[in-house]
Motif scaffolding. Sequence first.
Motif, short mmCIF file in Angstrom:
data_model
loop_
_atom_site.label_atom_id
_atom_site.label_comp_id
_atom_site.label_asym_id
_atom_site.label_seq_id
_atom_site.Cartn_x
_atom_site.Cartn_y
_atom_site.Cartn_z
N LYS A 1201 0.91 -1.05 -0.07
CA LYS A 1201 -0.28 -0.55 -0.19
C LYS A 1201 0.89 1.06 0.16
O LYS A 1201 0.67 2.22 -1.01
N GLU A 1202 2.03 1.37 0.89
CA GLU A 1202 2.43 2.44 0.54
C GLU A 1202 3.63 2.21 -0.43
O GLU A 1202 3.55 3.42 -0.95
N GLN A 1203 3.49 1.79 -1.18
CA GLN A 1203 4.12 1.46 -2.32
C GLN A 1203 3.78 2.20 -3.28
O GLN A 1203 3.63 3.07 -4.66
N GLN A 1204 2.47 1.55 -3.55
CA GLN A 1204 1.84 2.48 -4.76
C GLN A 1204 1.07 3.64 -3.85
O GLN A 1204 0.63 4.86 -4.59
N GLU A 1205 0.59 4.44 -2.91
CA GLU A 1205 0.86 5.78 -2.57
C GLU A 1205 1.61 6.47 -2.76
O GLU A 1205 2.06 7.61 -2.99
N LEU A 1206 2.96 6.26 -2.55
CA LEU A 1206 3.98 7.15 -2.68
C LEU A 1206 4.27 6.83 -5.05
O LEU A 1206 4.49 8.27 -5.45
N GLN A 1207 4.05 5.60 -5.43
CA GLN A 1207 3.83 5.70 -6.47
C GLN A 1207 3.07 6.74 -7.36
O GLN A 1207 2.55 7.84 -8.19
N LEU A 1208 1.13 6.87 -6.78
CA LEU A 1208 0.26 8.03 -7.01
C LEU A 1208 0.98 9.64 -7.04
O LEU A 1208 0.50 10.71 -7.57
#
Length: 1261
Positions: A1201-1208
């Motif tokens: 989830k954190e990785q996806q949020e950073l990518q967003l």
Amino acid sequence: MSARDGVGGIGGIGTLGRRQRFENSEFTVRIYPGALAEGTIYCPISARKSTTAAEAIERVIERLQLDRTKCYVLAEVKEFGGEEWILNPSDCPVQRMMLWPRVALQHRPLSGGEDYRFLLRQKNLDGSIHYGGSLQMWLQVTEERRRMVERGLLPQPECQGDVADLCRLVELNERSLLDNLRSRFLQEKIYTYVGSILIVINPFKFLPIYNPKYVKMYDNHTLGNLEPHIYAVADVAYHAMLQRERNQCIVISGESGSGKTQSTNFLIHHLTALSQKGFASGVEQIILGAGPVLEAFGNAKTAHNNNSSRFGKFIQVNYQESGTVRGAYVEKYLLEKSRLVFQEHNERNYHVFYYLLAGASEEERKAYHLKKPEEYHYLSQMTKTTHQQHWESYCESDPDCFTVEGEDLKHDFERLQLAMEMVGFLPATRKQIFSLLSAILHLGNIRYKRKTYRDDSIDICNTEVLPVVSELLEVREEMLLDALTTRKTVTVGEKLIVPYKLSEAGTVRDSMAKSLYSALFDWIVFRINHALLNLKDLEETTKILSIGVLDIFGFEDYENNGFEQFCINFANERLQHYFNQHIFKLEQEEYRTEGISWRNIDYIDNTGCINLISKKPTALFHLLDEESNFPQATNQTLLDKFKRQHEGNSYIDFPAVMEPAFIIRHYAGKVKYGVKDFREKNTDHMRPDIVALLKSSKNAFICGLIGIDPSATFRWAVLRAYFRALVAFREAGKRHTQKKTGHDDAAPCAVLKSVDSFSFLQHPVHQRSLEILQRCKEEKYTPDESENVVQSDESENGVTRKSPRTPLSDLQGSNTMKDKSPWASPGLSWNERLSRQRRLSSSSSTTEEEGIFVNSASSKLLERAHDILMRNKNYKSKPVLPKHLLNVKSLKYLSNLTLHDRITKSLLHLHKKKKPPSISAQFQASLNKLMETLGQSEPYFVKCIRSNAEKLPLRFNDNLVLRQLRYTGMLETVRIRQSGYNIKYSFKDFVHHFCVLLPAGTSATREGIQQCLDQLDLEPDGYQVGKTMVFLREAERQQLQALLHREVLRLIVLLQRRFRAHLERKQFVRMREAAICIQKWWRFYQPMEEEEEEEEICDPKVLDVAALCLQAHWRGYRERQRFRLWREATLVLQRQWRLWLHRRCTAALVIQTAWRCHRAREAYLHLCASVVQLQAVSRGYLARQSFNALKEHREQRLKEKEQQELQLQNGQLKLSPEQDRRRESWGWTSARGRILPTINEKEASKSSAAMRAQIRTKAKT
């Protein structure tokens, strides 16, 4: 021997005045005349320490009327048949008695055959002593003679110089009356008859004439057959009730200190002993236990009496038709509340305070904050001198301090505890009673002062007393301070708080103490009546017979007489009027109605005095009520109104000097009353502020005392108990459910928390309880929510409540079980509680799933909890409920009986427009009800007379006794009993009773009965026949009874003679027939024998053979008997041996069985413990594994989830609309500058369920 001032007062006397008083005190010396006076066991005489033997002998000669021509000496003997020491004429017998053991002074036999006595011996002309046989043998013969007299086998001995019935006096005047009573009193004969009226002269000493031997002696004896005794009156009333089937009453009257209370106790003891001849109902013990309780709380030491009743009581004992006690009822009249806060000189407060202070243990003294009596204002008002008295040295203190000579306060306290236990007071209830008594004493120690900066306000000097009173009463200290220093008044649209004046504050404090004690006394009487109540009386309508004993306060005339003495003397006026009505007026009217010849006897009629006090509209009581209702009235206005209305009345007078008092001419003499505090005592009600303070107490017992309706208070108590049981069962069901699912860690805490959450149900302020209950029902609270609301509500009020609250048993004093078992709801069985719960659930809304009202699921839960309890092997059955449990029916029944007596309960009506009735109005209503009860019964009168004013034992004061005889009209009573016809029979009853004496076929008519009486040898003026009744005097009745007794005995002897003759004739005929049969066979046998003798000449061989035959048969018989004895002995030994072997084998089998059972149980428990330990270890391992897996899975998802949020955020990844909605449903939120995910509760529950399924699968594999 008994000293007039008490033998126990010899030691420890330190002052010269006490020594001089002891030297001049009189003692009673018993001298045994032996064979010199037949029928007399001993002769009691009065003597001082200086009285010589010659003077004592002279008094004995005068008393026994011995021959003065002979010479007598006095001898001291130590044992039966022992050596006698002849006293010289100058020796002093009292001084010799002082050397005897204390047991001998109390006339009790010593061990070892010792018995100290004084003997009267005759001296011969040669100087030798004429003994005339053994003293022991003479005493045995005298005792046998006395027993035969008691059984009626010997006639009563003729009295020497005095008569047992004053109607038998030859010369009737005041002097002969007084001489006869004095002569009997000095012989320790304190009882005297006047027909059926009993006169009792108080000896101020216990006489040994009340043991069970006297109870049996007077059982079923006609009045007058034996020596006068109070047991005889009780026995006659008891058997008259059973025979005539009419209620009886015994009216005891007399001055204060004349022995009315003690006479009542003797009567009650004898009445209960008579009912226990057959089957005892158990009520007898409660009746006997109620006496000491009422005496402790209602009696006190006064100037005239050491045990004066400061209230009136009417004890009605109800009987069944068989004579067994069915129940009882105690009614009290006008407790003297002012004695609690003030006592005159040489007087004390109520006994119970001194009992408590002397007998309490150290733990109780700390719990109740007890001090010494001299440290209490209510106990030491008249004893504050320059020399402070000490509680430890009370024997040497001034006699008017705290104790009475000869009393043991510690023993009295133990006796009070035992009596309260007999009545049914539980230990917890007794603790609350004693705690309230201590609070009253500490309340009296509160002192006031004016505030320095304000003249119109006051403050409390000794503020250290407030916390003690607050703790004992369980009220808030701030509220107590406000109630004692300020009052709240309501005006138009606003409430004002006005401080008390310094003079008013003490009155309010005393009023609170008096109201508390009066309410406690009323509660004790109510509980005693409930214990004495037969519950069958509430349902059955069978006829109940009763005997009432009236012990009401005696006539009082002190130096300062107030409102209490005015009411007490008015009650005695009513009783004297009742006595005059029955003895004089009604009897003489009956003579005139029946048409017999009679000359009226004048008597003192006190109707005018009664009308002056109680007849409206100008009665003193009515005028007092009017002045009590006027706010501006004063003592002077009350006195002026008395003068205006009754200035010409001969029964009232006013002092010549300006004095706020008036004088009433009573039947016993003139009494002056001071009008001070008349109005205040007539309206002595508790203020609403004090009522509100006491109702706010956390102690439910105190709240119950203040309640006006016991049944309403009881209903609230049942409601509280019901909800306690409801909550307890629900929590028990929850604990059982959690235990089955494996989550029982926090169950005990939850139960305690939930029970505490419902502590508001126990609060005495019922309006608040109803409000919270309604709120819980409307808002559909869950248990946790209701807990928070209750806790917040209590925190807002700033009141810390105890949990659990006082149980129901202590609220009403009922003997219910304590709340150790929460489901023990008093008065409700399991089925009843379940049905009530179902009714509640059906009436409530169907949407109430988690409220405090029960639905169908919770009902099943309760049933399941009950089944678990019943299946549990360690389950113990509930203890048996104690007796005397309260119920609504009995409370309503007792409340209706006491509607006329609402002296302390009327204080709760102050918010109504109609004012409560005054004390005088309630007292008149109580007296009217009493007179109505007495009017429906056949009365017996007991007149108690005070022998002396100094309370000295066996001291006869002629002037005092004569004054009492005069104002009671005893001379006129004796005259009407002597010349009147106090025995009355209807024609039918007379023929039925004396049918044995009357000729056969005598009709129940006036002519037939007159003709039969003329034929009997009776005095012509001893009987008269009226229109419907036969009138007899006592002498003629006794003569008829004697003739009837002789005729019945003659017929019995005749019947026995005929029956014995029949038996003898039958025996004679049988013997004659047997003799004829023997003669016939003998005559038949004799010729044959003669022929054989003629044929056979006496042969020696034949004789030898006959002798040998006889010897052989005798020896055989003897050997057979010996063999039989040996065989029986052998059988006994064998039987015992085999029994011992059987018991030994059985014991071995029992031991083996127990050991094997123990060994198998130990192995089983060890195996169970091992299995449980293994299961716990495996389950813990599996739980840790699942927890680690869940933890890793969650961390992995968080990282994704954190990785996806950073990518967003960096724009490297874009989400579709569908992914945005999914992101919102997952609950992404930001906090502290970074994005954190939250898991939905449903997703978490699903994941946890999945993990549990995996764990179960692994466990199965």
